[in-house]
Design an enzyme around this catalytic site. Structure first.
Site, PDB file in Angstrom:
ATOM      1  N   LYS A 111       1.032  -1.200  -0.253  1.00 15.40           N
ATOM      2  CA  LYS A 111       0.159   0.083   0.216  1.00 15.40           C
ATOM      3  C   LYS A 111       0.736   1.202  -0.018  1.00 15.40           C
ATOM      4  O   LYS A 111       0.724   2.052  -1.000  1.00 15.40           O
ATOM      5  CB  LYS A 111      -0.828   0.039   1.312  1.00 15.40           C
ATOM      6  N   ARG A 122      -7.836   1.872  10.682  1.00 15.40           N
ATOM      7  CA  ARG A 122      -7.659   0.651  10.633  1.00 15.40           C
ATOM      8  C   ARG A 122      -8.361  -0.034  11.435  1.00 15.40           C
ATOM      9  O   ARG A 122      -8.242  -1.419  11.774  1.00 15.40           O
ATOM     10  CB  ARG A 122      -5.992   0.520  11.357  1.00 15.40           C
ATOM     11  N   ARG A 172      11.882  -6.710   1.887  1.00 15.85           N
ATOM     12  CA  ARG A 172      11.302  -4.754   1.883  1.00 15.85           C
ATOM     13  C   ARG A 172      12.794  -3.946   3.211  1.00 15.85           C
ATOM     14  O   ARG A 172      13.211  -4.737   4.282  1.00 15.85           O
ATOM     15  CB  ARG A 172      10.250  -4.556   2.888  1.00 15.85           C
ATOM     16  N   ARG A 191      13.291  -1.518   8.372  1.00 17.03           N
ATOM     17  CA  ARG A 191      12.085  -1.790   8.985  1.00 17.03           C
ATOM     18  C   ARG A 191      11.916  -2.613  10.504  1.00 17.03           C
ATOM     19  O   ARG A 191      12.437  -3.849  10.735  1.00 17.03           O
ATOM     20  CB  ARG A 191      10.921  -1.175   8.886  1.00 17.03           C
ATOM     21  N   ARG A 231       1.060  -8.011  13.536  1.00 14.60           N
ATOM     22  CA  ARG A 231       0.205  -7.666  12.330  1.00 14.60           C
ATOM     23  C   ARG A 231      -0.650  -7.850  11.909  1.00 14.60           C
ATOM     24  O   ARG A 231      -1.470  -7.813  11.222  1.00 14.60           O
ATOM     25  CB  ARG A 231       1.768  -6.595  12.121  1.00 14.60           C
TER      26      ARG A 231
HETATM   27  P1  AMP Z   1       1.892   0.597   9.432  1.00 11.28           P
HETATM   28  O1  AMP Z   1       3.616   1.207   8.627  1.00 11.28           O
HETATM   29  O2  AMP Z   1       1.031   1.213   8.288  1.00 11.28           O
HETATM   30  O3  AMP Z   1       2.799  -0.350   8.511  1.00 11.28           O
HETATM   31  O4  AMP Z   1       2.612   1.084  10.656  1.00 11.28           O
HETATM   32  C1  AMP Z   1       3.559   0.884  11.793  1.00 11.28           C
HETATM   33  C2  AMP Z   1       3.091   1.091  12.779  1.00 11.28           C
HETATM   34  O5  AMP Z   1       2.644   2.084  12.970  1.00 11.28           O
HETATM   35  C3  AMP Z   1       1.983  -0.720  12.982  1.00 11.28           C
HETATM   36  O6  AMP Z   1       2.283  -1.309  13.353  1.00 11.28           O
HETATM   37  C4  AMP Z   1       0.833   0.625  14.277  1.00 11.28           C
HETATM   38  O7  AMP Z   1       2.062   0.292  15.218  1.00 11.28           O
HETATM   39  C5  AMP Z   1       1.241   2.255  13.473  1.00 11.28           C
HETATM   40  N1  AMP Z   1       0.190   2.466  13.796  1.00 11.28           N
HETATM   41  C6  AMP Z   1      -0.091   2.753  12.551  1.00 11.28           C
HETATM   42  N2  AMP Z   1      -0.862   3.815  11.822  1.00 11.28           N
HETATM   43  C7  AMP Z   1      -1.663   3.156  12.590  1.00 11.28           C
HETATM   44  C8  AMP Z   1      -3.295   3.540  12.986  1.00 11.28           C
HETATM   45  N3  AMP Z   1      -4.318   3.550  11.888  1.00 11.28           N
HETATM   46  N4  AMP Z   1      -3.778   3.385  14.214  1.00 11.28           N
HETATM   47  C9  AMP Z   1      -2.741   2.723  15.683  1.00 11.28           C
HETATM   48  N5  AMP Z   1      -1.605   2.438  15.600  1.00 11.28           N
HETATM   49  C10 AMP Z   1      -1.045   3.132  13.811  1.00 11.28           C
END
Ligand code: AMP
Length: 222
Positions: free
Chosen positions: A14, A89, A128, A163, A174
């Site tokens: 995404k 989310r 990644r 990451r 996740r």
């Molecule tokens: P991402 O980069 O989208 O994979 O997000 C990495 C981490 O950020 C997630 O595992 C959560 O800990 C936090 N995070 C990202 N988006 C949200 C959200 N909408 N609500 C809560 N935590 C978030």
């Protein structure tokens, strides 16, 4: 341009799709994860909480997420549309987002769901690499997404990193969180008739061209 939301499991691409669409349509790519990772660099109470929670793949408290998002959506560059990556989310976030849209006088737009096999995701997670400097994303396990040099960003020449949450154990957590929320979110947006499913197992080009077609059609309807 319509605002865009992505619903997709971790590592479905995404972030990559959002970045490309952002360049094509000249609208900002708002990555909740990136904004939170940025805030996590600070050595204050919030920063320490964010580092801990993100390292354990826990969702961040809604209050923090809403505050960060609201401030970002108020910025001028969001006026002509924007792409949300990583928000909402959960169903609670989707509901609060409706209120936020009303308050900021913005429209929901379209929601893209990326359907993809778990095995494909696992291979992507371990491969990644991201550039913390310019946000570019590469993948050592996907031919079309390889950087020229496995540790350096093609765009800006800075070092690529893996990451902290891109490991199998964190992925599993996740992914489970995603599965728990996915169905309710999909039902929520299906009822609003703004939902489009995309086959994320296809090549990046095919998925993108389908997205662009949908966006063109949506534009014409408007
Ligand atoms: P991402 O980069 O989208 O994979 O997000 C990495 C981490 O950020 C997630 O595992 C959560 O800990 C936090 N995070 C990202 N988006 C949200 C959200 N909408 N609500 C809560 N935590 C978030």
């Amino acid at each position: 341009m319509k605002n865009i939301i992505f619903i997709a499991p971790p590592s479905a691409g995404k972030g990559t799709y959002a970045r490309i669409l952002s360049e094509t349509y000249k609208i900002p790519h708002i990555s909740m994860g990136s904004m939170l990772r940025q805030a996590a660099k600070r050595q204050d109470e919030l920063g320490i909480y964010l580092q801990e929670a993100m390292a354990h793949a826990e969702l961040i408290q809604d209050e923090i997420v809403y505050r960060v998002l609201k401030e970002r959506l108020k910025e001028k560059d969001c006026k002509k549309g924007y792409i949300l990556d990583g928000f909402p989310r959960t169903i609670a976030q989707a509901e609060t987002y409706e209120e936020l849209l009303k308050e900021l006088k913005k429209e929901l737009g379209v929601v893209f769901v990326i359907d993809i096999d778990k095995n494909t995701l696992i291979s992507r997670v371990t491969g990644r690499r991201t550039c913390e400097n310019c946000g570019a994303i590469y993948n050592l396990n996907i031919e079309e997404s390889l950087p020229k040099n496995s540790s350096i960003c093609d765009n800006c020449g800075k070092e690529l990193i893996q990451r902290q949450d891109d490991n199998l154990e964190t992925f599993e957590a996740r992914y489970q969180t995603y599965l728990e929320e996915e169905k309710a979110l999909i039902d929520f947006y299906k009822k609003k008739k703004v939902l489009y499913h995309l086959n994320g197992n296809l090549s990046k080009e095919k998925v993108l061209s389908k997205m662009e077609k949908i966006l063109m059609e949506e534009r014409e309807v408007k």
